[in-house]
Motif scaffolding. Structure first.
Motif, PDB file in Angstrom:
ATOM      1  N   LYS B   8      30.384  38.190  41.209  1.00 10.89           N
ATOM      2  CA  LYS B   8      31.176  39.374  41.570  1.00 10.89           C
ATOM      3  C   LYS B   8      31.895  39.043  42.864  1.00 10.89           C
ATOM      4  O   LYS B   8      31.332  39.196  43.949  1.00 10.89           O
ATOM      5  CB  LYS B   8      30.237  40.573  41.755  1.00 10.89           C
ATOM      6  CG  LYS B   8      30.917  41.841  42.196  1.00 10.89           C
ATOM      7  CD  LYS B   8      31.419  42.628  41.001  1.00 10.89           C
ATOM      8  CE  LYS B   8      32.198  43.834  41.455  1.00 10.89           C
ATOM      9  NZ  LYS B   8      31.879  45.016  40.664  1.00 10.89           N
ATOM     10  N   LEU B   9      33.093  38.521  42.737  1.00 13.60           N
ATOM     11  CA  LEU B   9      33.851  38.130  43.918  1.00 13.60           C
ATOM     12  C   LEU B   9      34.435  39.359  44.600  1.00 13.60           C
ATOM     13  O   LEU B   9      34.607  40.409  43.991  1.00 13.60           O
ATOM     14  CB  LEU B   9      34.986  37.180  43.540  1.00 13.60           C
ATOM     15  CG  LEU B   9      34.631  35.891  42.810  1.00 13.60           C
ATOM     16  CD1 LEU B   9      35.850  34.974  42.775  1.00 13.60           C
ATOM     17  CD2 LEU B   9      33.465  35.173  43.450  1.00 13.60           C
ATOM     18  N   LYS B  10      34.741  39.173  45.895  1.00  7.46           N
ATOM     19  CA  LYS B  10      35.518  40.180  46.597  1.00  7.46           C
ATOM     20  C   LYS B  10      36.809  39.513  47.094  1.00  7.46           C
ATOM     21  O   LYS B  10      36.860  38.283  47.227  1.00  7.46           O
ATOM     22  CB  LYS B  10      34.720  40.798  47.738  1.00  7.46           C
ATOM     23  CG  LYS B  10      33.848  39.847  48.489  1.00  7.46           C
ATOM     24  CD  LYS B  10      32.974  40.522  49.519  1.00  7.46           C
ATOM     25  CE  LYS B  10      32.555  39.454  50.548  1.00  7.46           C
ATOM     26  NZ  LYS B  10      32.198  38.140  49.979  1.00  7.46           N
ATOM     27  N   PRO B  11      37.845  40.324  47.362  1.00  8.39           N
ATOM     28  CA  PRO B  11      39.091  39.732  47.850  1.00  8.39           C
ATOM     29  C   PRO B  11      38.807  38.807  49.028  1.00  8.39           C
ATOM     30  O   PRO B  11      37.999  39.141  49.898  1.00  8.39           O
ATOM     31  CB  PRO B  11      39.904  40.957  48.291  1.00  8.39           C
ATOM     32  CG  PRO B  11      39.404  42.073  47.426  1.00  8.39           C
ATOM     33  CD  PRO B  11      37.934  41.798  47.238  1.00  8.39           C
ATOM     34  N   ALA B  32      45.985  34.264  43.577  1.00  2.00           N
ATOM     35  CA  ALA B  32      46.592  34.639  44.863  1.00  2.00           C
ATOM     36  C   ALA B  32      47.094  36.077  44.803  1.00  2.00           C
ATOM     37  O   ALA B  32      46.938  36.840  45.751  1.00  2.00           O
ATOM     38  CB  ALA B  32      47.746  33.688  45.197  1.00  2.00           C
ATOM     39  N   LEU B  34      45.901  38.429  43.324  1.00  4.16           N
ATOM     40  CA  LEU B  34      44.761  39.347  43.415  1.00  4.16           C
ATOM     41  C   LEU B  34      44.005  39.181  44.733  1.00  4.16           C
ATOM     42  O   LEU B  34      42.899  39.697  44.884  1.00  4.16           O
ATOM     43  CB  LEU B  34      43.820  39.112  42.231  1.00  4.16           C
ATOM     44  CG  LEU B  34      44.386  39.492  40.856  1.00  4.16           C
ATOM     45  CD1 LEU B  34      43.452  39.019  39.751  1.00  4.16           C
ATOM     46  CD2 LEU B  34      44.607  40.999  40.747  1.00  4.16           C
ATOM     47  N   GLY B  35      44.584  38.448  45.681  1.00  2.00           N
ATOM     48  CA  GLY B  35      43.942  38.322  46.990  1.00  2.00           C
ATOM     49  C   GLY B  35      42.780  37.340  47.007  1.00  2.00           C
ATOM     50  O   GLY B  35      41.971  37.341  47.935  1.00  2.00           O
ATOM     51  N   LEU B  36      42.710  36.479  45.989  1.00  5.03           N
ATOM     52  CA  LEU B  36      41.644  35.471  45.927  1.00  5.03           C
ATOM     53  C   LEU B  36      42.217  34.100  46.283  1.00  5.03           C
ATOM     54  O   LEU B  36      43.358  33.794  45.951  1.00  5.03           O
ATOM     55  CB  LEU B  36      41.029  35.441  44.523  1.00  5.03           C
ATOM     56  CG  LEU B  36      40.296  36.728  44.130  1.00  5.03           C
ATOM     57  CD1 LEU B  36      40.120  36.813  42.617  1.00  5.03           C
ATOM     58  CD2 LEU B  36      38.924  36.791  44.815  1.00  5.03           C
ATOM     59  N   LYS B  37      41.427  33.300  46.961  1.00  8.94           N
ATOM     60  CA  LYS B  37      41.848  31.945  47.307  1.00  8.94           C
ATOM     61  C   LYS B  37      41.423  30.989  46.187  1.00  8.94           C
ATOM     62  O   LYS B  37      40.489  31.272  45.439  1.00  8.94           O
ATOM     63  CB  LYS B  37      41.193  31.511  48.618  1.00  8.94           C
ATOM     64  CG  LYS B  37      41.645  32.296  49.843  1.00  8.94           C
ATOM     65  CD  LYS B  37      40.936  31.778  51.093  1.00  8.94           C
ATOM     66  CE  LYS B  37      41.528  32.354  52.372  1.00  8.94           C
ATOM     67  NZ  LYS B  37      41.282  33.813  52.514  1.00  8.94           N
ATOM     68  N   ARG B 301      40.277  37.569  36.518  1.00  8.18           N
ATOM     69  CA  ARG B 301      39.465  38.793  36.570  1.00  8.18           C
ATOM     70  C   ARG B 301      38.091  38.547  35.943  1.00  8.18           C
ATOM     71  O   ARG B 301      37.063  38.965  36.480  1.00  8.18           O
ATOM     72  CB  ARG B 301      40.163  39.922  35.798  1.00  8.18           C
ATOM     73  CG  ARG B 301      41.358  40.559  36.508  1.00  8.18           C
ATOM     74  CD  ARG B 301      42.005  41.569  35.566  1.00  8.18           C
ATOM     75  NE  ARG B 301      43.126  42.282  36.125  1.00  8.18           N
ATOM     76  CZ  ARG B 301      43.211  43.623  36.202  1.00  8.18           C
ATOM     77  NH1 ARG B 301      42.219  44.378  35.756  1.00  8.18           N
ATOM     78  NH2 ARG B 301      44.282  44.203  36.692  1.00  8.18           N
ATOM     79  N   GLY B 305      34.215  38.429  37.860  1.00  8.21           N
ATOM     80  CA  GLY B 305      33.314  39.557  37.600  1.00  8.21           C
ATOM     81  C   GLY B 305      34.030  40.888  37.757  1.00  8.21           C
ATOM     82  O   GLY B 305      33.382  41.915  37.968  1.00  8.21           O
ATOM     83  N   TRP B 306      35.354  40.865  37.646  1.00  8.94           N
ATOM     84  CA  TRP B 306      36.160  42.072  37.778  1.00  8.94           C
ATOM     85  C   TRP B 306      36.474  42.636  36.389  1.00  8.94           C
ATOM     86  O   TRP B 306      36.404  41.922  35.389  1.00  8.94           O
ATOM     87  CB  TRP B 306      37.467  41.762  38.525  1.00  8.94           C
ATOM     88  CG  TRP B 306      37.273  41.435  39.969  1.00  8.94           C
ATOM     89  CD1 TRP B 306      36.088  41.263  40.625  1.00  8.94           C
ATOM     90  CD2 TRP B 306      38.306  41.219  40.948  1.00  8.94           C
ATOM     91  NE1 TRP B 306      36.332  40.961  41.945  1.00  8.94           N
ATOM     92  CE2 TRP B 306      37.666  40.934  42.177  1.00  8.94           C
ATOM     93  CE3 TRP B 306      39.703  41.240  40.911  1.00  8.94           C
ATOM     94  CZ2 TRP B 306      38.386  40.674  43.348  1.00  8.94           C
ATOM     95  CZ3 TRP B 306      40.415  40.988  42.072  1.00  8.94           C
ATOM     96  CH2 TRP B 306      39.759  40.721  43.280  1.00  8.94           C
ATOM     97  N   PRO B 307      36.854  43.905  36.314  1.00  8.49           N
ATOM     98  CA  PRO B 307      37.209  44.456  35.002  1.00  8.49           C
ATOM     99  C   PRO B 307      38.483  43.804  34.453  1.00  8.49           C
ATOM    100  O   PRO B 307      39.390  43.471  35.206  1.00  8.49           O
ATOM    101  CB  PRO B 307      37.452  45.945  35.297  1.00  8.49           C
ATOM    102  CG  PRO B 307      37.712  46.028  36.777  1.00  8.49           C
ATOM    103  CD  PRO B 307      36.948  44.907  37.403  1.00  8.49           C
TER     104      PRO B 307
END
Lengths: 367, 367
Positions: B8-11, B32, B34-37, B301, B305-307
């Motif tokens: 379950k990642l977070k930004p 990127a 979605l704010g993920l590296k 996503r 672990g995102w919807p």
């Protein structure tokens, strides 16, 4: 390749971007999609745009050596913010084409010069006066009337560097609070709505405008953009014509945002220019998901010397900015059917900080 | 965080991507947004995906130390190609969740195991036989008939590692030419059309399928994808159901592509699985511009672990691959109204090399 008219990149060439915020980040992503590399220059080691490029330069805008090395590494230079220091632009422009051109920064960095420029084009703006002393402020109030808005000539954004002057306020106090000797007083405009036009102009002078966007601000910060704006086709054409006129007059290359007011009048509503942003603009973020070519791609195409795209809108679009703690709702937004979520990869959600945005597209038939 | 069910990642978190080609590049761009590296691992210093991430690891897939350092830097690991060596996956999976899971690679890296798996699910495939010697090839030909297709069990793509065996061919020669002892013989399928389903499955087992795509190959390489496929709604539902069944059976997390044949039959046309690709798939590139959420974003996503997003298609879509010298036409493509051009930032346009693609979206009303 030092004259802007001769810029013509090929896939694999490198664009230098000054500024590492979300606009630089979205420009770099658009460039990548077109097979172009980007190098980002920013003094902030946590720049969101650094995450999406292989090469980043973390240095101050006054660091001439860093600027020169940066210029040597790239084929053309652009920027994501209008407050690029003149000296920075000069150092870079001596080495590589800077687009939009440096002289455009001089016009748009100063509210007085910008207003004079717009007025000279025969385009309507709010009444305004140069204010450089308490005496000139008093004279301006006497001529323009109250309420009015006092704004610093330089470095204002998102409501910073401006204040409303109301009947009964003490001009001496207002002048002291402003803390600068370089300001303008603008008549308060009782607008019906705020709109903007995002226009792109290519190296060969071709202009493409997006459909007019209607904007809603909260605490001076853009909160919602809706497209198309709820105005007549005639007024929309008028707004686009204003943006096109400005783009041509500036001999502009790239994307610019023109903010306008819709004001009631005897002969029906008309438009008045509020501000020119010589860059991609928050009110154009809807184009990422709501149009066949985004403002970011148009900007990249323009400064690459490539043909502009003919933007086709996918439907009725709403863009919602995620400001400060709004970002905490990102997971809820991820579940909204048809919504596209953009997060900027910034750290802590400070109040007023633009953390992301969401686009919702409804089929065109609804309009 | 080592069990895949707990990802379950977070930004701001980091995704590790194995493979630096165009699929990795487009995955990184989607992350990127979605704010993920992302951090990309690839042995090729000219990897197109390196251009769009801040951190890249250039090392061999057998370099255990590099793999371990890479794993330590990221929060979850995924891949853009199915031929990830088992040892590589094992080293990584010991440190971080690898999604889709390693055991899925074992199934899909081997045509025989994959075919057995599909068959066990009660899903139709071409008739096939294990071939590990000249004798077993002769037996397979006798049972399946000719023409048939002989394929290496491992490492085949874009028509590599396969050959048609025709009436009159000398089995001994075919066997010698193949140069491996690990193959299958497949019945030649007289298909009406080739279609594919791009499906995404989330950590919690929810599946979203895109509309069925119709594919046209040239020289064994995908040239055009068109959506929706020109098949009945019933057949489309059947195809999607097959993809969903496969995703569930594999306990899949991420995006997978299922290639199918549409074959005429007495009771009307039916579908037959050709191949499973445990990754984003070329026939899903249209989703970047033709749907509200792309296959790349769905994959990100899912592994975050995102919807999943609920994909809404914008209209009738055609995707054209730019293969080899096709890339030289990029400027012409830039001028086609409504067309979106994607260039992968690769160097020289070798024959058969996928250099970019173009999406064209026509309003849905045309269908």
């Amino acid at each position: 390749m030092t004259a802007s008219g001769k810029v013509k990149l090929k896939p694999g060439d490198t664009i230098g971007i000054l500024g590492g915020g979300q606009l630089g980040r979205m420009l770099a992503i658009a460039a990548a999609r077109l097979g172009l590399k980007c190098q980002v220059f920013s003094p902030d080691p946590d720049s969101p745009a650094f995450d999406v490029v292989l090469n980043a330069t973390c240095a101050e805008y006054a660091d001439v050596e860093a600027l020169e090395l940066f210029a040597n590494d790239v084929d053309v230079i652009t920027y994501e913010f209008e407050n690029v220091p003149a000296a920075t632009a000069m150092v870079l422009a001596a080495r590589r084409p800077v687009l939009p051109a440096q002289k455009i920064l001089e016009t748009t960095q100063d509210r007085l010069i910008e207003k004079d420029f717009v007025k000279r084009l025969g385009i309507d703006t709010a009444d305004y006066a140069d204010v450089s002393s308490l005496e000139s402020l008093q004279a301006a109030i006497a001529r323009i009337g109250l309420p009015a808005v006092i704004k610093t000539r330089r470095f204002g954004y998102d409501g910073k560097g401006q204040a409303i002057v109301r009947e009964g306020d003490d001009p001496a106090q207002v002048w002291e609070d402003l803390g600068t000797k370089s300001a303008i007083l603008e008549a308060f405009v009782p607008f019906e709505r705020e709109i903007s036009v995002i226009a792109a102009r290519s190296v060969d002078g071709h202009v493409e405008c997006y459909d007019v966007t209607e904007n809603e601000h909260r605490d001076h910060i853009l909160k919602f953009s809706r497209v198309p704006a709820a105005i007549s086709d005639e007024l929309a054409a008028q707004a686009r014509a204003v943006a096109e006129k400005i783009a041509h007059a500036l001999d502009y290359v790239g994307v610019l945002g023109v903010e306008l007011f819709v004001v009631a009048g005897n002969g029906g509503p008309h438009v008045m220019v509020n501000e020119i942003a010589p860059r991609v603009h928050n009110s154009g973020h809807w184009t990422l998901d709501g149009a066949s070519v985004s403002q970011f791609e148009q900007h990249i195409r323009a400064i690459a010397g490539w043909p502009l795209g003919k933007p086709v809108r996918h439907g009725q679009v709403t863009m919602t900015n995620l400001i400060g703690d709004d970002i905490l709702d990102y997971e809820q937004w991820l579940t909204v059917p048809g919504a596209t979520v953009h997060l900027y990869g910034k750290g802590a959600p400070r109040p007023g900080r633009k953390m992301g945005h969401v686009t919702e597209v409804a089929p065109a038939s609804k309009k």
